[in-house]
Design a protein around this motif. Structure first.
Motif, PDB file in Angstrom:
ATOM      1  N   MET A 111      97.580  20.583  15.070  1.00  0.00           N
ATOM      2  CA  MET A 111      98.287  20.825  16.784  1.00  0.00           C
ATOM      3  C   MET A 111      98.215  22.283  17.077  1.00  0.00           C
ATOM      4  O   MET A 111      98.582  23.129  16.528  1.00  0.00           O
ATOM      5  CB  MET A 111      99.556  20.130  16.665  1.00  0.00           C
ATOM      6  N   ILE A 112      97.581  22.561  18.316  1.00  0.00           N
ATOM      7  CA  ILE A 112      97.565  23.819  18.803  1.00  0.00           C
ATOM      8  C   ILE A 112      98.790  24.300  19.748  1.00  0.00           C
ATOM      9  O   ILE A 112      98.942  23.248  20.726  1.00  0.00           O
ATOM     10  CB  ILE A 112      96.344  24.034  19.512  1.00  0.00           C
ATOM     11  N   ILE A 113      99.506  25.279  19.573  1.00  0.00           N
ATOM     12  CA  ILE A 113     100.645  25.405  20.465  1.00  0.00           C
ATOM     13  C   ILE A 113      99.988  26.444  21.414  1.00  0.00           C
ATOM     14  O   ILE A 113      99.852  27.546  21.330  1.00  0.00           O
ATOM     15  CB  ILE A 113     101.970  25.960  19.756  1.00  0.00           C
TER      16      ILE A 113
END
Length: 164
Positions: free
Chosen positions: A1-3
């Protein structure tokens, strides 16, 4: 997951740039048709016997500048070049417009376009535009003898034409 962090200032800045481009096209449609990328700021003022025309042209070299003056208008055109970037340089942000420009200005009074002087220092073009001198009332001597001869001839000719 990329924030990914959302920055509202970046978004509004991008929208502002898009709106600037849209309004530049509306205000100056010639720019869109000719591929012109910017218009220099100018000012003109009256100093009595001459007008002064100033144009702000930062980053423009005198060799890339063309000036034309008629009795009724001044036209400046030219180009501002982007400095070559090195191999490792990546542009991130720029408000500076590069490319060609063209600006024509109608003057409020007629000028002597053969007597225009120009100076170009630190990116500021200054033109001195001498006004056309108003014609002086010319005094013309009218010969009364010539006027009386032509009126005499007119009087002599009129009875002949009425009797015929």
């Amino acid at each position: 997951m990329i924030i990914r962090y959302w920055n509202p200032l970046e978004e509004t800045d991008a929208i502002r740039h898009q709106l600037d481009r849209i309004f530049d096209g509306i205000i100056n449609p010639e720019a869109m048709l000719t591929g012109q990328s910017w218009t220099p700021a100018i000012e003109v003022w009256d100093e009595g016997n001459h007008l002064v025309f100033k144009a702000i042209l930062p980053g423009v070299k005198s060799d890339d500048l063309e000036i034309h003056a008629t009795r009724e208008s001044v036209t400046i055109s030219g180009q501002r070049h982007l400095d070559p970037l090195t191999e490792n340089t990546q542009p991130i942000y720029s408000d500076i417009h590069y490319g060609s420009f063209h600006r024509a200005t109608k003057l409020p009074v007629a000028i002597q376009n053969t007597e225009v002087t120009a100076s170009f220092e630190q990116g500021i073009l200054t033109l001195t535009l001498p006004k056309v001198e108003p014609e002086q009332n010319k005094v013309v001597k009218v010969s009364l003898a010539a006027a009386s001869d032509s009126s005499q001839n007119a009087l002599e000719a009129s009875p002949e034409t009425t009797s015929a």
